[in-house]
Design an enzyme around this catalytic site. Structure first.
Site, PDB file in Angstrom:
ATOM      1  N   ARG A 249      38.874  40.223  31.440  1.00 26.89           N
ATOM      2  CA  ARG A 249      37.694  41.060  31.683  1.00 26.89           C
ATOM      3  C   ARG A 249      36.960  41.395  30.386  1.00 26.89           C
ATOM      4  O   ARG A 249      35.735  41.360  30.300  1.00 26.89           O
ATOM      5  CB  ARG A 249      38.183  42.355  32.360  1.00 26.89           C
ATOM      6  CG  ARG A 249      37.169  43.388  32.565  1.00 26.89           C
ATOM      7  CD  ARG A 249      36.514  43.415  33.901  1.00 26.89           C
ATOM      8  NE  ARG A 249      36.470  42.205  34.645  1.00 26.89           N
ATOM      9  CZ  ARG A 249      35.502  41.898  35.498  1.00 26.89           C
ATOM     10  NH1 ARG A 249      34.510  42.702  35.701  1.00 26.89           N
ATOM     11  NH2 ARG A 249      35.536  40.775  36.171  1.00 26.89           N
TER      12      ARG A 249
ATOM     13  N   ARG B  44      34.626  43.243  40.954  1.00 29.38           N
ATOM     14  CA  ARG B  44      34.500  43.874  39.634  1.00 29.38           C
ATOM     15  C   ARG B  44      33.151  43.473  39.044  1.00 29.38           C
ATOM     16  O   ARG B  44      33.064  42.615  38.172  1.00 29.38           O
ATOM     17  CB  ARG B  44      35.649  43.458  38.714  1.00 29.38           C
ATOM     18  CG  ARG B  44      36.996  43.997  39.159  1.00 29.38           C
ATOM     19  CD  ARG B  44      38.097  43.714  38.146  1.00 29.38           C
ATOM     20  NE  ARG B  44      38.012  44.557  36.970  1.00 29.38           N
ATOM     21  CZ  ARG B  44      38.933  44.566  35.989  1.00 29.38           C
ATOM     22  NH1 ARG B  44      39.977  43.783  36.056  1.00 29.38           N
ATOM     23  NH2 ARG B  44      38.795  45.358  34.937  1.00 29.38           N
ATOM     24  N   PRO B  45      32.074  44.098  39.536  1.00 26.01           N
ATOM     25  CA  PRO B  45      30.745  43.671  39.091  1.00 26.01           C
ATOM     26  C   PRO B  45      30.488  44.032  37.629  1.00 26.01           C
ATOM     27  O   PRO B  45      31.170  44.901  37.077  1.00 26.01           O
ATOM     28  CB  PRO B  45      29.805  44.476  39.993  1.00 26.01           C
ATOM     29  CG  PRO B  45      30.584  45.651  40.450  1.00 26.01           C
ATOM     30  CD  PRO B  45      32.026  45.239  40.464  1.00 26.01           C
ATOM     31  N   ILE B  46      29.499  43.359  37.020  1.00 26.94           N
ATOM     32  CA  ILE B  46      29.082  43.750  35.657  1.00 26.94           C
ATOM     33  C   ILE B  46      27.586  44.073  35.648  1.00 26.94           C
ATOM     34  O   ILE B  46      26.916  43.946  34.636  1.00 26.94           O
ATOM     35  CB  ILE B  46      29.435  42.671  34.602  1.00 26.94           C
ATOM     36  CG1 ILE B  46      28.830  41.312  34.947  1.00 26.94           C
ATOM     37  CG2 ILE B  46      30.926  42.552  34.408  1.00 26.94           C
ATOM     38  CD1 ILE B  46      28.858  40.341  33.768  1.00 26.94           C
TER      39      ILE B  46
ATOM     40  N   ARG C 188      50.639  41.115  29.457  1.00 26.26           N
ATOM     41  CA  ARG C 188      49.259  41.317  28.998  1.00 26.26           C
ATOM     42  C   ARG C 188      49.070  42.677  28.347  1.00 26.26           C
ATOM     43  O   ARG C 188      48.151  42.860  27.564  1.00 26.26           O
ATOM     44  CB  ARG C 188      48.286  41.207  30.177  1.00 26.26           C
ATOM     45  CG  ARG C 188      48.265  39.835  30.783  1.00 26.26           C
ATOM     46  CD  ARG C 188      47.297  39.761  31.921  1.00 26.26           C
ATOM     47  NE  ARG C 188      45.944  39.764  31.386  1.00 26.26           N
ATOM     48  CZ  ARG C 188      44.907  39.168  31.959  1.00 26.26           C
ATOM     49  NH1 ARG C 188      45.075  38.524  33.079  1.00 26.26           N
ATOM     50  NH2 ARG C 188      43.723  39.225  31.417  1.00 26.26           N
TER      51      ARG C 188
ATOM     52  N   LYS D  98      45.728  48.779  23.937  1.00 25.54           N
ATOM     53  CA  LYS D  98      45.135  47.481  24.304  1.00 25.54           C
ATOM     54  C   LYS D  98      43.645  47.614  24.594  1.00 25.54           C
ATOM     55  O   LYS D  98      42.845  46.791  24.149  1.00 25.54           O
ATOM     56  CB  LYS D  98      45.862  46.919  25.537  1.00 25.54           C
ATOM     57  CG  LYS D  98      45.136  45.758  26.191  1.00 25.54           C
ATOM     58  CD  LYS D  98      45.797  45.307  27.466  1.00 25.54           C
ATOM     59  CE  LYS D  98      45.530  46.107  28.695  1.00 25.54           C
ATOM     60  NZ  LYS D  98      44.285  45.839  29.431  1.00 25.54           N
ATOM     61  N   ASN D  99      43.281  48.638  25.363  1.00 19.89           N
ATOM     62  CA  ASN D  99      41.891  48.699  25.828  1.00 19.89           C
ATOM     63  C   ASN D  99      40.915  49.195  24.766  1.00 19.89           C
ATOM     64  O   ASN D  99      39.713  49.209  25.004  1.00 19.89           O
ATOM     65  CB  ASN D  99      41.793  49.533  27.110  1.00 19.89           C
ATOM     66  CG  ASN D  99      42.343  48.752  28.303  1.00 19.89           C
ATOM     67  OD1 ASN D  99      42.579  47.547  28.202  1.00 19.89           O
ATOM     68  ND2 ASN D  99      42.558  49.427  29.420  1.00 19.89           N
TER      69      ASN D  99
ATOM     70  N   GLN E  85      26.052  46.880  35.718  1.00 20.83           N
ATOM     71  CA  GLN E  85      25.631  47.967  34.815  1.00 20.83           C
ATOM     72  C   GLN E  85      25.532  47.471  33.369  1.00 20.83           C
ATOM     73  O   GLN E  85      24.642  47.878  32.624  1.00 20.83           O
ATOM     74  CB  GLN E  85      26.618  49.140  34.888  1.00 20.83           C
ATOM     75  CG  GLN E  85      26.720  49.788  36.249  1.00 20.83           C
ATOM     76  CD  GLN E  85      25.427  50.467  36.677  1.00 20.83           C
ATOM     77  OE1 GLN E  85      24.856  51.257  35.949  1.00 20.83           O
ATOM     78  NE2 GLN E  85      24.947  50.127  37.854  1.00 20.83           N
TER      79      GLN E  85
ATOM     80  N   ASP F 176      44.748  53.621  35.792  1.00 16.31           N
ATOM     81  CA  ASP F 176      45.780  52.719  35.266  1.00 16.31           C
ATOM     82  C   ASP F 176      47.173  53.348  35.268  1.00 16.31           C
ATOM     83  O   ASP F 176      48.149  52.711  34.860  1.00 16.31           O
ATOM     84  CB  ASP F 176      45.410  52.252  33.846  1.00 16.31           C
ATOM     85  CG  ASP F 176      44.195  51.343  33.859  1.00 16.31           C
ATOM     86  OD1 ASP F 176      43.879  50.778  34.929  1.00 16.31           O
ATOM     87  OD2 ASP F 176      43.542  51.197  32.807  1.00 16.31           O
TER      88      ASP F 176
HETATM   89  N1  EPU Z   1      31.496  48.991  37.843  1.00 11.82           N
HETATM   90  C1  EPU Z   1      30.325  48.620  38.462  1.00 11.82           C
HETATM   91  N2  EPU Z   1      29.429  47.896  37.727  1.00 11.82           N
HETATM   92  C2  EPU Z   1      29.655  47.548  36.438  1.00 11.82           C
HETATM   93  C3  EPU Z   1      30.855  47.928  35.819  1.00 11.82           C
HETATM   94  C4  EPU Z   1      31.760  48.659  36.556  1.00 11.82           C
HETATM   95  O1  EPU Z   1      30.090  48.906  39.614  1.00 11.82           O
HETATM   96  O2  EPU Z   1      28.785  46.899  35.832  1.00 11.82           O
HETATM   97  C5  EPU Z   1      32.481  49.775  38.617  1.00 11.82           C
HETATM   98  C6  EPU Z   1      33.792  49.017  38.821  1.00 11.82           C
HETATM   99  O3  EPU Z   1      33.742  48.173  39.940  1.00 11.82           O
HETATM  100  C7  EPU Z   1      34.789  50.160  38.949  1.00 11.82           C
HETATM  101  C8  EPU Z   1      34.207  51.250  38.053  1.00 11.82           C
HETATM  102  O4  EPU Z   1      32.842  50.901  37.844  1.00 11.82           O
HETATM  103  O5  EPU Z   1      34.792  50.624  40.266  1.00 11.82           O
HETATM  104  C9  EPU Z   1      34.861  51.399  36.696  1.00 11.82           C
HETATM  105  O6  EPU Z   1      34.874  50.162  36.017  1.00 11.82           O
HETATM  106  P1  EPU Z   1      34.928  50.099  34.414  1.00 11.82           P
HETATM  107  O7  EPU Z   1      33.736  49.341  33.964  1.00 11.82           O
HETATM  108  O8  EPU Z   1      35.137  51.467  33.880  1.00 11.82           O
HETATM  109  O9  EPU Z   1      36.210  49.232  34.172  1.00 11.82           O
HETATM  110  P2  EPU Z   1      36.429  48.019  33.178  1.00 11.82           P
HETATM  111  O10 EPU Z   1      35.706  48.273  31.908  1.00 11.82           O
HETATM  112  O11 EPU Z   1      36.232  46.729  33.873  1.00 11.82           O
HETATM  113  C10 EPU Z   1      38.475  49.149  32.004  1.00 11.82           C
HETATM  114  C11 EPU Z   1      39.889  48.775  31.697  1.00 11.82           C
HETATM  115  C12 EPU Z   1      40.723  48.803  32.967  1.00 11.82           C
HETATM  116  C13 EPU Z   1      40.625  50.194  33.593  1.00 11.82           C
HETATM  117  C14 EPU Z   1      39.160  50.591  33.812  1.00 11.82           C
HETATM  118  C15 EPU Z   1      38.990  52.003  34.309  1.00 11.82           C
HETATM  119  C16 EPU Z   1      39.654  47.280  29.846  1.00 11.82           C
HETATM  120  C17 EPU Z   1      39.737  45.909  29.312  1.00 11.82           C
HETATM  121  N3  EPU Z   1      39.920  47.435  31.129  1.00 11.82           N
HETATM  122  O12 EPU Z   1      37.995  48.158  32.911  1.00 11.82           O
HETATM  123  O13 EPU Z   1      42.047  48.593  32.534  1.00 11.82           O
HETATM  124  O14 EPU Z   1      41.280  50.201  34.844  1.00 11.82           O
HETATM  125  O15 EPU Z   1      38.435  50.464  32.574  1.00 11.82           O
HETATM  126  O16 EPU Z   1      39.544  52.905  33.427  1.00 11.82           O
HETATM  127  O17 EPU Z   1      39.355  48.224  29.110  1.00 11.82           O
HETATM  128  C18 EPU Z   1      44.298  47.902  32.674  1.00 11.82           C
HETATM  129  O18 EPU Z   1      44.412  48.108  31.451  1.00 11.82           O
HETATM  130  O19 EPU Z   1      45.284  47.689  33.433  1.00 11.82           O
HETATM  131  C19 EPU Z   1      42.969  47.892  33.274  1.00 11.82           C
HETATM  132  C20 EPU Z   1      42.705  47.309  34.419  1.00 11.82           C
END
Ligand code: EPU
Length: 420
Positions: A93, A122-124, A399, A22-23, A126, A307
């Site tokens: 997301r 869940r900030p963005i 999902r 999925k991811n 970065q 996960d």
């Molecule tokens: N983070 C920041 N700033 C950002 C982005 C992330 O501080 O701009 C922090 C987050 O708050 C978190 C860490 O960095 O503490 C890691 O976040 P990441 O960006 O790696 O996560 P994501 O891309 O939002 C994906 C998966 C998640 C999985 C995480 C970690 C997808 C769609 N989602 O999320 O998957 O937990 O990576 O491996 O790819 C799931 O499939 O159940 C799921 C939640």
């Protein structure tokens, strides 16, 4: 609405075929926007997040057509520059990937703030920092949209991420494909989904090297073209069945996987006393009865995947001794604990960790999934429990787990999906 009814206590035995990841399906699907052509993508998992991603693409003018159950042709030639409906993107997301893909192709993008599983903040930041370093301007519209524009085009740059983030790495990679010159991402995330996305983009004509390491180099190109691409298997789906094998005292072979992706999970299962046989594209988990407790820290890949945390908690509840799982990625990933307590678990939450005291059995109860992997953890507990468990909130599970009920039934589970 629907719920699951599980009559537990049966060991799960047999083979299970793992679906596409999925991811990586999500960034590849949104990455087709950057391709601006016809792409054929195989091993697409049949899960609701992917169906939603296709709805979003269609709403933007893409043509999406399945040619068999897991292969789809996506034509993004005539995708429009308009933002997709907020009600769609706010549910997911991965909709942030539209920002990177559109910014790269059109030099402007407008997408609503993303949703997804609720693990606290869940900030963005970065992602947005990366876009700005490529020369884009970021603004929040009053309409709930994030607007990113680069009227003078994107320019390659050196980007250091403060955190190894999956989403930021993929999003900036998507935008940087078309940036003038070279972009270097340092402290990039290394997850297999990053490698899958980069391989897909390279098959479309991008020039990305180093995906899977912490430094990714992207040399800008003028245009992409369509391609045929097959997605990697879902390491988290595989790990979930492996944990279920242990918890139910069973013997499961997860097939059509990449064992290398499973190493953190495999090592832990061996360490606690399970017998593991690793083949070229399968792993067999054979429970010998009792297993020990252990300590785990979740971390970005190749660390133990966050996960897999809730599913391992459910499994470790049935171990001999005490276990501790420290969550290092999502500080709010503990909502499933209250539900496992209803099933007789002995768990305390202590400063970002769960401390698990082994019990003999779960007892069936009425529980509710609060997110995708929380749901998987409750299903594992239900499969191992004495008596009947009902799991509501299963739209979360839908999902990310293709045909969960069918796959579990093939392994001998007594599980039904019913309306209520
Ligand atoms: N983070 C920041 N700033 C950002 C982005 C992330 O501080 O701009 C922090 C987050 O708050 C978190 C860490 O960095 O503490 C890691 O976040 P990441 O960006 O790696 O996560 P994501 O891309 O939002 C994906 C998966 C998640 C999985 C995480 C970690 C997808 C769609 N989602 O999320 O998957 O937990 O990576 O491996 O790819 C799931 O499939 O159940 C799921 C939640």
């Amino acid at each position: 609405m629907e719920k699951l009814i599980i009559r537990g206590g049966k060991p799960l035995n047999g083979d299970v075929f793992i679906s596409g990841m999925k991811n990586s399906a999500l960034p590849v699907i949104f990455g087709t926007i950057a391709a601006g052509d016809v792409c054929t993508i195989g091993n697409i998992p049949d899960v609701s997040d992917i169906a939603l991603a296709f709805d979003i693409l269609r709403s933007m003018g893409a043509k999406v057509r399945f040619i068999n159950t897991d292969t789809v042709i996506i034509d993004t030639t005539n995708v429009m520059r308009k933002s997709p409906p907020l009600e769609y993107v706010s549910k997911m997301r991965a909709s942030t990937y539209i920002l990177g893909a559109m910014l790269g192709r059109f030099k402007e993008a407008q997408v609503g703030y993303p949703g997804g599983c609720d693990f606290g903040t869940r900030p963005i930041n970065q992602h947005l920092k990366g876009f700005e370093l490529l020369g884009a301007r970021v603004a929040y519209g009053g309409d709930g949209n994030i607007n990113v524009t680069a009227s003078e085009g994107l320019k390659g740059n050196f980007i250091y991420f403060d955190i190894a983030s999956v989403g930021s790495t993929i999003n900036v990679m998507l935008a940087a494909i078309f940036a003038e010159g070279t972009t270097v991402i340092e402290n990039a995330a290394r997850e297999p989904h990053i490698v899958d996305t980069a391989s897909f983009l390279n098959a479309c004509g991008a020039d990305i090297s180093g995906a899977g390491t912490s430094m990714i180099r992207i040399r800008g190109v003028k245009k992409l073209h369509g391609c045929n691409y097959t997605l990697a298997p879902d390491m988290i789906e595989a790990g979930t069945y492996m944990a279920a094998a242990a918890a139910t005292n069973g013997n499961i072979t997860v097939r059509r996987i990449i064992p290398k992706h499973m190493e953190a999970v495999t090592v832990k299962l061996r360490e606690i006393g399970l017998s593991i046989d690793v083949g070229d594209d399968y792993i067999t988990v054979n429970s010998n009865g009792a297993y020990r407790g252990t300590e785990i820290q979740t971390n970005p890949y190749p660390g133990f995947p966050t996960d897999m945390h809730p599913q391992f908690t459910a499994m470790l509840c049935l171990s001999n001794g005490i276990s501790k799982i420290t969550e290092r990625v999502w500080d709010g990933r503990f909502k499933y604990v209250d539900e496992l307590l209803k099933m007789g678990a002995d768990i305390t939450i202590d400063e970002g960790s769960v401390i698990i005291n082994g019990i003999k059995h779960f007892k069936g109860a009425a529980v509710k999934a609060s997110d995708l992997r929380a749901g998987a953890s409750l299903v594992i507990a239900g499969l191992a429990a004495n008596g009947e468990t009902t799991v509501t909130g299963i739209e979360w599970i839908d999902r990310g787990y293709e045909a969960l009920v069918d796959k579990l039934r093939m392994l001998g589970a007594d599980i039904q999906r019913v309306e209520y």
